[in-house]
Scaffold this motif. Sequence first.
Motif, short mmCIF file in Angstrom:
data_model
loop_
_atom_site.label_atom_id
_atom_site.label_comp_id
_atom_site.label_asym_id
_atom_site.label_seq_id
_atom_site.Cartn_x
_atom_site.Cartn_y
_atom_site.Cartn_z
N ALA A 246 65.58 -2.71 70.29
CA ALA A 246 64.33 -2.65 71.07
C ALA A 246 63.26 -1.83 70.38
O ALA A 246 62.52 -1.08 71.00
CB ALA A 246 64.59 -2.08 72.46
N VAL A 247 63.15 -1.96 69.07
CA VAL A 247 62.08 -1.28 68.36
C VAL A 247 60.77 -1.96 68.69
O VAL A 247 60.69 -3.19 68.73
CB VAL A 247 62.33 -1.31 66.84
CG1 VAL A 247 61.16 -0.70 66.10
CG2 VAL A 247 63.62 -0.55 66.51
N GLY A 248 59.71 -1.21 68.94
CA GLY A 248 58.43 -1.79 69.32
C GLY A 248 57.33 -1.45 68.36
O GLY A 248 57.45 -0.56 67.52
N GLU A 249 56.25 -2.19 68.48
CA GLU A 249 55.04 -1.92 67.72
C GLU A 249 53.99 -1.42 68.70
O GLU A 249 53.83 -1.99 69.78
CB GLU A 249 54.56 -3.18 67.00
CG GLU A 249 55.55 -3.67 65.95
CD GLU A 249 55.07 -4.95 65.28
OE1 GLU A 249 54.01 -5.46 65.68
OE2 GLU A 249 55.75 -5.41 64.36
N GLU A 250 53.27 -0.39 68.33
CA GLU A 250 52.36 0.28 69.26
C GLU A 250 50.95 0.34 68.68
O GLU A 250 50.77 0.55 67.49
CB GLU A 250 52.88 1.70 69.53
CG GLU A 250 51.96 2.54 70.39
CD GLU A 250 52.49 3.95 70.53
OE1 GLU A 250 53.60 4.10 71.09
OE2 GLU A 250 51.83 4.89 70.05
N ARG A 251 49.96 0.14 69.58
CA ARG A 251 48.55 0.30 69.20
C ARG A 251 47.83 0.99 70.33
O ARG A 251 47.88 0.54 71.48
CB ARG A 251 47.92 -1.05 68.90
CG ARG A 251 46.43 -0.96 68.54
CD ARG A 251 45.93 -2.27 67.95
NE ARG A 251 45.95 -3.35 68.90
CZ ARG A 251 44.94 -3.64 69.73
NH1 ARG A 251 43.85 -2.89 69.73
NH2 ARG A 251 45.02 -4.66 70.56
#
Length: 539
Positions: A246-251
Amino acid sequence: MSDARLEVTDALGRRTVPISKAHFEIGRRETNDLRLAGSEVSRDHAEIDTQNDQFILRDKSSRYGTYVNGDQVTERALTHGDRIRLGRSGGAEMVFLIAETAPSMEKATTTAIGDLRQIAALLEGLRALGSGRVLDDVLALVLDSAIEVSGAERGFIMLAGVGPDVGDELDFKMARSRGRASIPAGTFATSRKIPEEVFRTGEPRIVADLLDGDLANVHMGTVALGIRNVLCVPLRLVRYLDRAEAVGEERRIGVLYLDSREKGSLLSNSTRAALETLATEAAVAIENARLYRETMEKARMEQEMRIAAEIQQALLPKAGRSGAYFRAAAASLPCRSIGGDFYDYVDLSDGSFGFALGDVAGKGPPAALLSAMMQGIFAAQAAGSDSPSRTIAKVNLALYRRGIESRFVTLMYGSLLADGRLLYCNAGHNPPLVISGNSFRRLECGGPIVGLFESASYEEETVTLAPGDWLIVFSDGVSEALSATGEEYGEGRIVSVAQRSLTLEPQKLLEAIFADVREFARGAAQNDDITAMVLRYGS
């Protein structure tokens, strides 16, 4: 198995959950034994294994980490009273308890009522966000929900611009206060230090008391307003990948700021967790509203461009024109929705047939506006029935005196008499081609491009056409059309198409030239307006 439980505090409120299995899984995923809400809780965040009445907490490679009593851990044996936190600050908090009595009924009831009120306000806000489309409406919903959940007196939202080079610049978008009242941006006085720090670091900021000595010196302007405590959280877009870890990308897109003059009103764990969840949902709603607005603006612009293209085509004369001694056809295909090429026909007072084709420097709306203006200037000057060279000289002067910087026009203007005499002037345009059977010649006499010099002089030449001769006038979008390999179409191919099609009607010859250009440029983007006119002398 010992009677063990977790006292949980997250965005869903405060509750007690028994550890009822030997392998107890914790995270955002619905199938976990303990499902938690929070922007920093991973799908499969941690687990507790029971071995011989010992409880082992393990982190499952979560993104934001697992902490016990403030220390980040990967594995830890739990003891009664250990405080567990999932994530750095925007996750969930738990207290591990063994064989302890439950909290008093009065305290539990009071806490439950407060949590239920926060959950109700939070859910109401999230439901409203799901239907919001207009950005200002969504911002108002976010602020009103945040103030309701937290009990803050006022709040504002600042958003970053859009694009890869925006950096950390935040724009003040909206401020609200209790009672769903708007606060004008110019009257909302506070320090930018906290929101800018939160946006830069991505970490929520809680200030318990701005009257503290050190903080008061840093935030003097805010303290002067009587503000005691502040809560500021980042608005983050998190895209979770569908994998076990469940690695995510964040902005980060902005910040949500709340403050109050009532000491300690924003500091409860449940309030902070609820606002973290609201901020996560709000970021999605705000971004969707912004994208919706951009889509609508793009659609409106496209509609306006379609209307502009229709108007531009309506300004051009009908493609075909014929008389007792000639037949002609012309067409223009813009590189974009609208272009800078134009053509025109003129019936002159001496019985001759006038025609012109021009190419404005540049592309798109600026070129199209100048093209429309040039059509008007040309029509006004050509109506005087002056010779081609004098007409172009007047057009040049009219354009030069308007002082339109870096906007020039190539223009070819000619007049054909019934006896075959063709009088023309070429102002920097691609030389038109006169095709007689297997031979051809270029019409190059004239002068500089129009609009460059105030006192430019122009010459003209008379050539005599024989019945059956063709005159082909074209913009550089035809001769300089590029193939997929970067080769230019060239005027030689125009001559070849014409010489193979000498018996066709003008409209058919024009279509043959355009079709040949399209075939040549197949696989390559059109890089200029394509305009051509063909004229056949004789009946």
